[in-house]
Design an enzyme around this catalytic site. Sequence first.
Site, mmCIF file in Angstrom:
data_model
loop_
_atom_site.group_PDB
_atom_site.id
_atom_site.type_symbol
_atom_site.label_atom_id
_atom_site.label_comp_id
_atom_site.label_asym_id
_atom_site.label_seq_id
_atom_site.Cartn_x
_atom_site.Cartn_y
_atom_site.Cartn_z
ATOM 1 N N ALA A 5 0.789 -1.232 0.000
ATOM 2 C CA ALA A 5 0.000 0.000 0.000
ATOM 3 C C ALA A 5 0.821 1.283 0.000
ATOM 4 O O ALA A 5 0.267 2.352 0.213
ATOM 5 C CB ALA A 5 -0.946 0.007 1.196
ATOM 6 N N TYR A 152 2.382 -13.474 -14.332
ATOM 7 C CA TYR A 152 1.343 -12.656 -13.714
ATOM 8 C C TYR A 152 -0.035 -13.286 -13.912
ATOM 9 O O TYR A 152 -0.815 -13.418 -12.960
ATOM 10 C CB TYR A 152 1.381 -11.258 -14.322
ATOM 11 C CG TYR A 152 0.408 -10.278 -13.718
ATOM 12 C CD1 TYR A 152 0.694 -9.650 -12.521
ATOM 13 C CD2 TYR A 152 -0.798 -9.980 -14.347
ATOM 14 C CE1 TYR A 152 -0.188 -8.740 -11.950
ATOM 15 C CE2 TYR A 152 -1.685 -9.069 -13.788
ATOM 16 C CZ TYR A 152 -1.372 -8.456 -12.595
ATOM 17 O OH TYR A 152 -2.263 -7.562 -12.044
ATOM 18 N N ALA A 153 -0.338 -13.683 -15.142
ATOM 19 C CA ALA A 153 -1.663 -14.216 -15.446
ATOM 20 C C ALA A 153 -1.951 -15.492 -14.663
ATOM 21 O O ALA A 153 -3.028 -15.643 -14.071
ATOM 22 C CB ALA A 153 -1.788 -14.466 -16.950
#
Length: 228
Positions: A5, A152-153
């Site tokens: 974050a 990533y996928a």
Amino acid sequence: MVTGANRGIGREVVRQLYARGDTVVLGSRDHTKGAQAAEEITAGQDGGQLLALHMDVTDPAVLRSAAATVGERFGRVDVLVNNAAILYDTWQSAVTADLDTVRAALETNLLGAWQTTLALLPLLRVGQRPRIVNVSSEAGSLETMGTGAPAYAVSKTALNALTRQLAVELSTSGILVNAVCPGWIATDMGGPGGRPVAEGAASVLWAADLPENGPTGGFFRHGVPLPW
């Protein structure tokens, strides 16, 4: 609590939650960057409470320490946003992929979210309207998947599968678990040309704010179901 974050969508989610008066834990792998982000978010702006916390989602010892700190300070977690992710490997294909790169993506994007959830589950069980939001991507949709960014996928497909399993297993506890796709957003990972980061955060906040009778085990963008 929001992981990954200190920048991008995670940071924007924290900013919006803080601005509306919530108590927010800003988790980041680099605590210095996380503390700086927290200072920038709170500077000159009234809001709730904001705590920057070291959270390397690949390190179980760090996660246990973070969970202990949150337990001591707040006693519960109402919403966990598993946002930390790496390696949008557009330069790779499945047949030429560096499997060390794939392992690294899985370590953060799948196992990181998994072990963060397990570390915080006792605090979620005593939370008020507890929600788990897994920040996924339409790149992980089997129905629409082609080629490109294999690490990533595949990691996001696996995260979607974890979402379904957690949702079923936690269905009797009142914890709603969903995956969301923010879409193409102009962040460090997404690159230029995407939509504003505030629009990407909207999908996350929608899932965090679901009512008691809200969906669980789904895959959404802006509240609209996506194909698995």
